[in-house]
Enzyme design. Structure first.
Site, PDB file in Angstrom:
ATOM      1  N   GLU A 189       4.632   0.856  -5.782  1.00 37.38           N
ATOM      2  CA  GLU A 189       4.245   1.743  -4.684  1.00 37.38           C
ATOM      3  C   GLU A 189       4.936   2.985  -4.727  1.00 37.38           C
ATOM      4  O   GLU A 189       4.315   3.988  -4.441  1.00 37.38           O
ATOM      5  CB  GLU A 189       4.369   1.064  -3.232  1.00 37.38           C
ATOM      6  N   MET A 192       0.727  -1.158  -0.062  1.00 38.87           N
ATOM      7  CA  MET A 192      -0.081   0.098  -0.047  1.00 38.87           C
ATOM      8  C   MET A 192       0.914   1.340   0.037  1.00 38.87           C
ATOM      9  O   MET A 192       1.733   1.315   0.812  1.00 38.87           O
ATOM     10  CB  MET A 192      -0.923  -0.039   1.335  1.00 38.87           C
TER      11      MET A 192
HETATM   12  N1  TRP Z   1      -3.417   0.556  -3.641  1.00 40.67           N
HETATM   13  C1  TRP Z   1      -2.616  -0.672  -3.395  1.00 40.67           C
HETATM   14  C2  TRP Z   1      -1.785  -1.098  -4.724  1.00 40.67           C
HETATM   15  O1  TRP Z   1      -2.194  -1.320  -5.700  1.00 40.67           O
HETATM   16  C3  TRP Z   1      -3.358  -2.080  -3.186  1.00 40.67           C
HETATM   17  C4  TRP Z   1      -4.652  -1.944  -2.206  1.00 40.67           C
HETATM   18  C5  TRP Z   1      -5.906  -1.650  -2.365  1.00 40.67           C
HETATM   19  C6  TRP Z   1      -4.607  -2.590  -0.928  1.00 40.67           C
HETATM   20  N2  TRP Z   1      -6.600  -1.899  -1.581  1.00 40.67           N
HETATM   21  C7  TRP Z   1      -5.917  -2.530  -0.627  1.00 40.67           C
HETATM   22  C8  TRP Z   1      -3.674  -3.270  -0.598  1.00 40.67           C
HETATM   23  C9  TRP Z   1      -6.285  -3.281   0.610  1.00 40.67           C
HETATM   24  C10 TRP Z   1      -3.760  -3.763   0.949  1.00 40.67           C
HETATM   25  C11 TRP Z   1      -5.266  -3.893   1.482  1.00 40.67           C
HETATM   26  O2  TRP Z   1      -0.569  -0.664  -4.658  1.00 40.67           O
HETATM   27 ZN    ZN Z   2      -1.248   0.268  -6.971  1.00 42.34          ZN
END
Ligand code: TRP
Ligand code: ZN
Length: 878
Positions: free
Chosen positions: A306, A271
């Protein structure tokens, strides 16, 4: 909750927020089972909002309210309303300060959304809608505010206290009761989904990076103490990503510090929280002994992904969750370009296309099909899909192809400059690319709203007298979803023409490759001065996410397999030849005919490729690999698992035995016990393990001992796991001792034990389901740890089609049982597992009934999360 009660959210209903928050001050008094959250929000009416709802509605879930103040005055109960999803403040003034105190319980938070406990640390996951599980808030991405955070916790239990932005004040301040405090301030306005905090007793690898403008940034990778020896690759990957984004996209990092924390309990990969990325341990930790070459590559790719979000996602974010592909599709495209640059462009493209065509195409052909910008959803967590990510990246790639590298870069520069600090839409992205290039992408935008994989049919004709060659295309959109009036799409087709000697023809001047732009349902392109009928190489580099239908003779395919200068299409031609024969073999098996022989020219081409090692050995391994059973299955209208397995095996055995001496010679030439992590060693391992895989198809004692020898002497995880994977399909009585030995060797390494579980869950041996059921009773199995769930139940449901699709329905029943068990613990992960039951239309009627019966059983269960409920009901209604 039944389907009819599920609340569907529509893109067309979007309205701007009625209130905005300029400043968010959070104070946490952290403890595992009772954390106190105090928030102080500067709220004001949005001048751009036309609606006149007098009330402020904040979102909040699983919170215990302690206190509520407006402008310093305690709010009387008649001035607010509380329910299990919202906190409504009646009639507030145009600008005010809201203070909220509430309790939360991290240790019972098994959904891993909001603030939760992972081993001994506390961490957060707020995307998409987890912040509302921390405190009441306008938890939507178009409400951006400046966050300041104070964290208070026990000094010994939580010596490390981290949040977004830069540290403010001195290091942690000592307080009474053995507590201490840390303060963080993030100067960049952000939506709540990018908030993060971490508290724990963590070890740290420190380094630094000097940006292109000369600013020094502290880099810190936090892990549990026993994992500190596996962090150097992550750190190097981060530095590579930072440098690459400066060079390829002109993007510089913007805070004084960049932190990555690895946690064992995590719903997805990682994340991008501003300045404080939180990662699944799987995408941080890597040492030669415990991680495979693929793991190393994945770590670098996810760290890159990320990091790239800092611009494509954080500085410029999404207006609403329908725009998810704005940040995910674009960021995946960026991480793909990064990996291509770090490794091999051809190999990376082939791997990505393989994944897309195997899994995203399957998703888009089934009941869960949706456009990269969906028009409605029930649970946003169900839309973090291959379509949003991988097809989204393909759409960005097509824009890159249409504009060329320079034009695309100009467009991106304008996008980042124009929308910095804003929450925007996919339209805005396309508009920036248009404006910077004077381009018109009106018709192209259909890619954002149209689901399904288009099919493009090609026919060619050569005119001997005129010396012209005409290539004609017809596009169809075969999406099963009920979308009305599908318009033709803009489809860039990269093409080249080869003469009989395999030489590339000049198309325009010196160019041997050109991009044709399809814009109509039917369209032809004529090339002049073509002296003899060429062999067409169409959709080079996989220039569009489509299914290409082309009638090439086997000779033409082999010609391309031998000579195509486009690395992707050369590989593709070989795959086409092999697929053709595997499908012919399946046909023969189904009709009890004699199995067709592989043509000598094809075996001969394989021999030639094997005899003449290429500079890019990793690419050479791909040229010599068989198409996967999963990819072949995606192309079958009705999947006949048994015939598919048999046919695949027959073709593999033919190639194995016809070229036996070469496979063996290359195996020995490339096998070095305990080699390094440089790209040549990695490529040698992939080539050598491919040789081993073919040789194992011979089922001889010599090869088997060679494999056992590799397993027993391996000094790196790639070789050890490759050998164990081969052994895993042998009779259980034979392989049990190797699995036992592996377990004894690695029982203290969670990520390695995940591999141990997964290999057994994917075994082809007859009693596989029985073993998998036993694995769920193993003391190391834990439903509360997503990586473990994925390595046993997930691996079985998605990577063991033979046993998952057992004709007695036992595989489906087992998976459904576990979806229900998991649903009350972690709905997000349960819903992902439920995706495996959505492909029922691809099977015979017996299996269709069996799968639907399990879907109905899940649907009827109470209680059921809206996550799982949405997946099963969409699966059943399509
Ligand atoms: N935004 C994150 C990525 O793609 C992924 C993500 C979205 C995420 N929702 C999540 C990670 C919930 C963990 C839990 O890089
Ligand atoms: Zn992403």
């Amino acid at each position: 909750m039944s389907t009819s009660e599920q609340k569907t959210i529509y893109l067309k209903d979007y309205t701007v927020p009625e209130f905005l928050i300029s400043k968010t001050e959070l104070h946490f008094d952290l403890s595992a089972d009772k954390t106190l959250v105090n928030s102080r929000l500067n709220i004001y009416r949005n001048p751009d909002c036309k609606k006149t709802n007098p009330d402020l509605v904040l979102m909040g879930e699983e919170l215990t309210l302690i206190d509520l103040k407006v402008d310093g005055e305690r709010l009387h109960p008649e001035h607010y309303t509380l329910d299990d999803k919202t906190l409504t403040i009646h009639n507030p003034s145009a600008r005010f300060v809201l203070e909220i105190s509430n309790h939360i319980n991290p240790s019972t938070n098994t959904a891993l959304s909001g603030l939760y406990k992972s081993n001994t640390m506390l961490c957060t996951q707020c995307e998409a809608e987890g912040f509302r599980r921390i405190t009441w808030f306008l938890d939507r991405p178009d409400v951006m505010s400046i966050f300041s955070v104070t964290m208070v916790a026990d000094k010994d239990e939580y010596p490390v206290l981290l949040s977004n932005g830069n540290r403010t004040g001195s290091p942690n301040i000592a307080l009474a009761d053995n507590k201490h405090a840390a303060r963080w301030h993030d100067p960049f306005p952000k939506p709540s989904y990018l908030f993060a905090l971490v508290a724990g007793d963590l070890a740290c690898l420190k380094d630094s990076f000097t940006t292109c403008s000369g600013r020094e940034v502290a880099l810190e990778v936090y892990v549990e103490e026993h994992d500190l020896d596996k962090t150097s690759h992550a750190m190097q990957s981060l530095k590579n990503a930072m440098r690459w984004d400066e060079q390829a996209f002109g993007r510089e990092y913007d805070l004084d510090i960049y932190m990555i924390v690895a946690v064992s309990h995590f719903n997805m990969g990682a994340m991008e929280n501003k300045g404080l990325n939180i990662f699944n341990t799987k995408y941080v930790l890597a040492s030669e002994k415990t991680a495979t070459d693929a793991d190393f590559e994945n770590v670098e790719a996810v760290i890159g992904h990320e990091y790239f979000h800092n611009w494509s996602g954080n500085r410029v974010t999404c207006r609403d969750w329908f725009q998810l592909s704005l940040k995910e599709g674009f960021t995946v495209f960026r991480d793909q370009q990064f990996t291509a640059h770090q490794t091999s462009e051809a190999v990376k493209r082939i791997k990505d296309v393989n994944m897309l065509r195997t899994h995203q195409f399957a998703e888009d052909a089934g009941p869960l099909s949706h456009p990269i910008r969906p028009s409605s959803f029930v649970e946003i967590n169900n839309f973090y899909t291959l379509t949003i990510y991988e097809k989204g990246a393909e759409v960005v790639r097509m824009l890159h192809t249409l504009l060329g590298e320079t034009g695309f870069r100009k467009g991106c520069d304008l996008y980042f400059e124009r929308y910095d600090g804003q929450a925007v839409t996919t339209e805005d992205f396309v508009t920036a690319l248009e404006d910077a290039n004077n381009a018109n992408f009106e018709q192209f935008k259909q890619w954002y709203s149209q689901a399904g994989t288009p099919t493009v049919t090609v026919t060619t004709s050569y005119n001997q007298n005129e010396k012209t060659y005409t290539v004609s295309f017809e596009q169809h959109n075969n999406s099963p979803s009920t979308q009305a009036d599908k318009e033709p799409l803009v489809i860039p087709i990269r093409l080249g023409l080869l003469d009989d000697n395999g030489k590339e023809l000049n198309l325009h001047g010196e160019q041997t490759s050109t991009v044709l732009e399809l814009t109509k349902a039917e369209q032809s392109f004529t090339f002049t001065d073509i002296n003899t009928e060429p062999t067409p190489s169409i959709l080079r580099g996989f220039s569009a996410p489509i299914k290409l239908q082309q009638t090439l003779s086997i000779e033409q395919k082999i010609h391309l397999f031998q000579h195509d200068k486009d690395a992707f299409n050369r590989w593709e031609a070989g795959q086409n030849c092999l697929s053709y024969f595997i499908f012919k073999t399946i046909d023969a098996i189904q009709n009890h005919h004699k199995v067709p022989p592989l043509p000598d020219e094809l075996v001969g081409t394989f021999r030639a490729i094997l005899q003449q090692p290429l500079a890019d050995l990793a690419y050479q391994s791909l040229l010599l690999s068989l198409p996967s059973k999963a990819y072949l299955a995606e192309q079958m209208s009705t999947i006949d698992i048994d015939a598919l397995y048999q046919a695949h095996r027959i073709v593999k055995q033919t190639l194995a035995s016809s070229l036996q001496d070469l496979w063996l010679a290359h195996y020995h030439a490339n096998h070095h016990v305990g080699a390094g992590t440089d790209s040549q060693s990695i490529a040698q391992r992939s080539f050598k393990n491919l040789c081993l895989d073919y040789l194992m198809a011979l089922e001889t004692d010599e090869v088997r001992s060679m494999c056992i020898q590799q397993f027993e002497t391996a000094r790196n995880m790639t070789d050890q796991i490759a050998a164990l994977a081969e052994l895993s399909h042998l009779d259980t009585s034979i392989n049990v001792s190797y699995f036992d030995a592996f377990y004894q060797q690695w029982k203290n390494e969670d990520l390695v034990i995940d591999k141990w579980f997964a290999l057994q869950a994917c075994s082809e041996t007859t009693d596989a389901l029985h073993s998998v059921k036993k694995l769920t009773q193993h003391p190391d199995f834990d439903m509360k740890t997503p990586n473990r769930v994925r390595s046993v139940i997930g691996a079985f449901a998605t990577a063991n089609p033979l046993h998952f699709n057992a004709i007695d329905g036992s595989g489906y029943e087992f998976v459904a049982d576990n979806i229900l068990l998991l649903d009350s613990i972690n709905p997000q992960v349960a819903a992902r597992l439920a995706n495996s039951l959505s492909h029922w239309k691809k099977f015979d009627s017996t299996r269709q009934q069996l799968i639907k019966a399990q879907l109905s059983r899940i649907q009827a269960h109470t209680p059921l999360s809206k996550d799982v409920s949405e997946i099963v009901s969409r699966s059943l209604t399509a």
